[in-house]
Design a protein around this motif. Structure first.
Motif, PDB file in Angstrom:
ATOM      1  N   SER A 158       0.799  -1.210   0.000  1.00  0.00           N
ATOM      2  CA  SER A 158       0.000   0.000   0.000  1.00  0.00           C
ATOM      3  C   SER A 158       0.837   1.268   0.000  1.00  0.00           C
ATOM      4  N   SER A 159       2.139   1.173   0.364  1.00  0.00           N
ATOM      5  CA  SER A 159       2.974   2.366   0.433  1.00  0.00           C
ATOM      6  C   SER A 159       3.522   2.789  -0.923  1.00  0.00           C
ATOM      7  N   ALA A 160       3.354   1.953  -1.959  1.00  0.00           N
ATOM      8  CA  ALA A 160       3.878   2.277  -3.288  1.00  0.00           C
ATOM      9  C   ALA A 160       3.114   3.440  -3.895  1.00  0.00           C
ATOM     10  N   ARG A 161       3.850   4.423  -4.367  1.00  0.00           N
ATOM     11  CA  ARG A 161       3.251   5.627  -4.946  1.00  0.00           C
ATOM     12  C   ARG A 161       3.195   5.479  -6.470  1.00  0.00           C
ATOM     13  N   ARG A 162       1.996   5.653  -7.042  1.00  0.00           N
ATOM     14  CA  ARG A 162       1.863   5.552  -8.489  1.00  0.00           C
ATOM     15  C   ARG A 162       2.614   6.705  -9.147  1.00  0.00           C
ATOM     16  N   THR A 163       3.486   6.380 -10.094  1.00  0.00           N
ATOM     17  CA  THR A 163       4.392   7.360 -10.689  1.00  0.00           C
ATOM     18  C   THR A 163       4.433   7.200 -12.197  1.00  0.00           C
ATOM     19  N   ARG A 164       4.469   8.306 -12.908  1.00  0.00           N
ATOM     20  CA  ARG A 164       4.643   8.249 -14.351  1.00  0.00           C
ATOM     21  C   ARG A 164       6.100   7.955 -14.688  1.00  0.00           C
ATOM     22  N   VAL A 165       6.324   7.310 -15.798  1.00  0.00           N
ATOM     23  CA  VAL A 165       7.692   6.986 -16.219  1.00  0.00           C
ATOM     24  C   VAL A 165       8.523   8.258 -16.352  1.00  0.00           C
ATOM     25  N   ARG A 166       7.933   9.289 -16.909  1.00  0.00           N
ATOM     26  CA  ARG A 166       8.647  10.559 -17.086  1.00  0.00           C
ATOM     27  C   ARG A 166       9.134  11.111 -15.742  1.00  0.00           C
ATOM     28  N   ASP A 167       8.293  11.051 -14.725  1.00  0.00           N
ATOM     29  CA  ASP A 167       8.668  11.564 -13.407  1.00  0.00           C
ATOM     30  C   ASP A 167       9.708  10.669 -12.751  1.00  0.00           C
ATOM     31  N   ALA A 168       9.583   9.361 -12.967  1.00  0.00           N
ATOM     32  CA  ALA A 168      10.562   8.429 -12.385  1.00  0.00           C
ATOM     33  C   ALA A 168      11.955   8.666 -12.973  1.00  0.00           C
ATOM     34  N   LEU A 169      12.021   8.898 -14.288  1.00  0.00           N
ATOM     35  CA  LEU A 169      13.312   9.103 -14.943  1.00  0.00           C
ATOM     36  C   LEU A 169      14.009  10.372 -14.476  1.00  0.00           C
ATOM     37  N   SER A 170      13.228  11.368 -14.088  1.00  0.00           N
ATOM     38  CA  SER A 170      13.815  12.640 -13.661  1.00  0.00           C
ATOM     39  C   SER A 170      13.896  12.761 -12.137  1.00  0.00           C
ATOM     40  N   SER A 171      13.498  11.694 -11.432  1.00  0.00           N
ATOM     41  CA  SER A 171      13.447  11.751  -9.968  1.00  0.00           C
ATOM     42  C   SER A 171      14.848  11.730  -9.353  1.00  0.00           C
ATOM     43  N   LEU A 172      15.013  12.502  -8.303  1.00  0.00           N
ATOM     44  CA  LEU A 172      16.260  12.508  -7.536  1.00  0.00           C
ATOM     45  C   LEU A 172      16.106  11.758  -6.224  1.00  0.00           C
ATOM     46  N   GLU A 173      14.883  11.250  -5.969  1.00  0.00           N
ATOM     47  CA  GLU A 173      14.585  10.573  -4.714  1.00  0.00           C
ATOM     48  C   GLU A 173      14.680   9.068  -4.900  1.00  0.00           C
ATOM     49  N   THR A 174      15.883   8.542  -4.841  1.00  0.00           N
ATOM     50  CA  THR A 174      16.050   7.096  -4.950  1.00  0.00           C
ATOM     51  C   THR A 174      15.753   6.443  -3.613  1.00  0.00           C
ATOM     52  N   GLY A 175      15.420   5.161  -3.698  1.00  0.00           N
ATOM     53  CA  GLY A 175      15.096   4.419  -2.483  1.00  0.00           C
ATOM     54  C   GLY A 175      13.628   4.401  -2.154  1.00  0.00           C
ATOM     55  N   SER A 176      12.816   5.160  -2.889  1.00  0.00           N
ATOM     56  CA  SER A 176      11.384   5.206  -2.600  1.00  0.00           C
ATOM     57  C   SER A 176      10.651   4.084  -3.318  1.00  0.00           C
ATOM     58  N   SER A 177       9.553   3.645  -2.712  1.00  0.00           N
ATOM     59  CA  SER A 177       8.725   2.602  -3.301  1.00  0.00           C
ATOM     60  C   SER A 177       7.721   3.235  -4.247  1.00  0.00           C
ATOM     61  N   ILE A 178       7.730   2.817  -5.519  1.00  0.00           N
ATOM     62  CA  ILE A 178       6.825   3.400  -6.515  1.00  0.00           C
ATOM     63  C   ILE A 178       6.111   2.303  -7.294  1.00  0.00           C
ATOM     64  N   ARG A 179       5.086   2.730  -7.992  1.00  0.00           N
ATOM     65  CA  ARG A 179       4.278   1.815  -8.806  1.00  0.00           C
ATOM     66  C   ARG A 179       4.208   2.365 -10.224  1.00  0.00           C
ATOM     67  N   ILE A 180       4.581   1.552 -11.197  1.00  0.00           N
ATOM     68  CA  ILE A 180       4.567   1.934 -12.608  1.00  0.00           C
ATOM     69  C   ILE A 180       3.545   1.072 -13.351  1.00  0.00           C
ATOM     70  N   GLN A 181       2.708   1.713 -14.145  1.00  0.00           N
ATOM     71  CA  GLN A 181       1.750   0.985 -14.995  1.00  0.00           C
ATOM     72  C   GLN A 181       1.974   1.416 -16.431  1.00  0.00           C
ATOM     73  N   GLY A 182       2.214   0.453 -17.303  1.00  0.00           N
ATOM     74  CA  GLY A 182       2.499   0.807 -18.698  1.00  0.00           C
ATOM     75  C   GLY A 182       2.591  -0.422 -19.576  1.00  0.00           C
ATOM     76  N   TRP A 183       3.349  -0.293 -20.659  1.00  0.00           N
ATOM     77  CA  TRP A 183       3.459  -1.348 -21.655  1.00  0.00           C
ATOM     78  C   TRP A 183       4.926  -1.708 -21.871  1.00  0.00           C
ATOM     79  N   VAL A 184       5.178  -2.986 -22.036  1.00  0.00           N
ATOM     80  CA  VAL A 184       6.550  -3.480 -22.162  1.00  0.00           C
ATOM     81  C   VAL A 184       7.073  -3.225 -23.574  1.00  0.00           C
ATOM     82  N   ARG A 185       8.208  -2.543 -23.655  1.00  0.00           N
ATOM     83  CA  ARG A 185       8.854  -2.262 -24.938  1.00  0.00           C
ATOM     84  C   ARG A 185       9.932  -3.293 -25.271  1.00  0.00           C
ATOM     85  N   SER A 186      10.492  -3.924 -24.259  1.00  0.00           N
ATOM     86  CA  SER A 186      11.483  -4.985 -24.503  1.00  0.00           C
ATOM     87  C   SER A 186      11.594  -5.872 -23.273  1.00  0.00           C
TER      88      SER A 186
END
Length: 487
Positions: free
Chosen positions: A31-59
């Protein structure tokens, strides 16, 4: 390094302090995972946080202990790398499938990305058979190829970039008009007007027969009605109360053409300004709108625009830079015809004074001016619609009208001063047999009318101009043209 990653992944999966964290095998959520956009995750400086990504597999790349995924959610061109234990790999985890992933965002040891998601949970939401899927993982598909799949082409890098660019360009244009004091007007889509006077209209009538019982007047709106070809005449109504108005919406042309230049449904940006008696005011507005919007795109969609300039239209960026850096040229229609006649190029359509400029003429004039956009002014009076202001010049009778020509496209914008003198307008409407049809338009000149003018810009043509896209059908989410299939 791989063992360290694996320890982190397993540690994230069994992290204490979260009452809802369950074993991997049961595939439940933290429940602590924060839903995050890929764009925001790539530019994030806050490593170590629990996040949730929903999207489509490219490879998908599987090793003995680790599983590597690239996941995109449409928020950026760059996907997010996901590293997971090979225990999380399943048959359903394939290229193109939709996934829901929870994990810890960590600094990446790779130089290709700054962060990666070390997954504790991977769930396939929607399966995708990579054999049947028309887009293949290691192939670069052409715009022509993906055009065959209008319902799926948004899944490709090129078209997802186009859609992000289109969205940002829409925002840039609205911002420009708002920042310059324009009022947005929602002009009607159903109208009785043929603003362009070309007769290329889609007529609108109810599908059923319940409204056709009146034999004398079978029309739903009492008069023949059509899908709009332009919001200009309605903007002119509003220009009687506001000094600067604009509209941005869909327009329709029933032009029986399947060429790369034509669409049956497209978007138009149209503006009207009051208290002006000079074409120069319109020229300044068009040039400023084009430059300001393009600068915004290059700064806010740099990666997406670069994809087109690198793979779709190599070398086009230099032309875009010229648009931004150089002042646009201005020539009269008469000068344009002289330039065309003096050229050694063999045209399909012979240039003659009194004939409309063809696309081949327009593109030649842009090249003649060093690939810098060029305004062509003062067209023959008889070439322009009834609302164009009469210059009352002799011996070559012209109207105060202008077209903006740009690289790749040719005509991008068209505009004019409007005929504000009641007697001249009435004479021209009578000559065209339109006096009764446009009695309301003529009446606008009787109550506080002022000199005014405006222009329209094809939005898809603008995108062609900036990106270097040759076919206009590749600049709109769902292309509509003659004899095309509709979704």
């Amino acid at each position: 390094m791989i063992l360290n990653r694996l320890r982190l992944i397993r540690r994230a999966a069994s992290a204490p302090g979260c009452s809802l964290c369950i074993s991997l095998s049961k595939q439940l959520y933290c429940s602590s995972a924060r839903r995050t956009r890929v764009r925001d995750a790539l530019s994030s400086l806050e490593t170590g946080s629990s996040i949730r990504i929903q999207g489509w597999v490219r490879s998908v790349r599987s090793q003995k202990n680790n599983l590597f995924l690239h996941v995109s959610d449409g928020s950026s061109l760059q996907p997010l790398q996901v590293v997971a234990s090979s225990d999380l790999n399943t048959r359903e985890l394939t290229f193109g499938c939709a996934v829901d992933i929870i994990g810890s965002l960590e600094k990446s040891p790779s130089k290709k990305q700054s962060v990666e998601l070390q997954a504790s949970h991977v769930k396939v939401i929607g399966e995708c058979n990579p054999v049947d899927f028309p887009f293949k993982i290691k192939e670069r598909h052409s715009l022509e190829y993906i055009r065959q799949y209008p319902h799926l082409r948004c899944r490709t890098n090129a078209f997802s970039s186009l859609l992000r660019i289109r969205s940002e360009a829409t925002s840039a244009i609205h911002s420009y008009f708002r920042d310059n004091g324009f009022v947005q007007i929602h002009t009607p889509i159903i109208t009785s007007n043929d603003c362009e006077g070309a007769g290329e209209l889609f007529q609108v009538e109810p599908a059923g027969n319940e409204h056709s019982s009146d034999k004398e007047n079978p029309h739903f709106f009492s008069v023949p009605s059509y899908l709009t070809v332009s919001g200009q005449l309605h903007l002119e109504v509003m220009a009687g109360a506001f000094p600067a108005v604009y509209t941005f919406g869909p327009t329709f042309r029933a032009e029986n053409s399947q060429s790369r230049r034509h669409l049956a449904e497209f978007y138009m940006v149209e503006a009207e300004i009051s208290f002006t008696e000079s074409l120069e005011d319109l020229l300044k507005l068009m040039e400023d709108l084009l430059k300001t919007s393009t600068e915004h795109l290059l700064s806010h969609c740099a990666e997406d625009v670069e994809l087109f300039h690198k793979y779709v239209s190599p070398g086009h960026r230099e032309k875009v830079d010229l648009i931004l850096k150089r002042k646009f040229n201005v020539i009269s229609y008469t000068e344009a015809i002289d330039i065309l006649k003096r050229s050694s190029q063999q045209f399909i359509y012979k240039p003659e004074w009194g004939c409309d400029l063809q696309t081949e003429h327009e593109k030649f004039l842009v090249k003649h001016c060093g690939d810098v956009p060029v305004f062509v002014t003062d067209y023959p009076y008889d070439l322009k619609p009834f609302y164009a202001r009469d210059n009352q010049d002799q011996p070559q009778h012209t109207a105060a009208a202008v077209d903006l020509l740009v690289p790749i496209v040719g005509e991008l914008c068209g505009g004019s001063l409007r005929e504000e003198r009641p007697e001249l307008l009435k004479t021209r409407l009578a000559r065209a047999g339109l006096e009764e049809t446009y009695a309301w338009y003529l009446q606008l000149r009787e109550f506080g009318s002022v000199p005014h003018g405006g222009f329209g810009m094809g939005f898809e043509r603008y995108l062609q101009c900036v990106l270097g896209v040759d076919n206009i059908k590749d600049t709109i989410p769902f292309a509509r043209s003659s004899r095309s299939c509709l979704l």
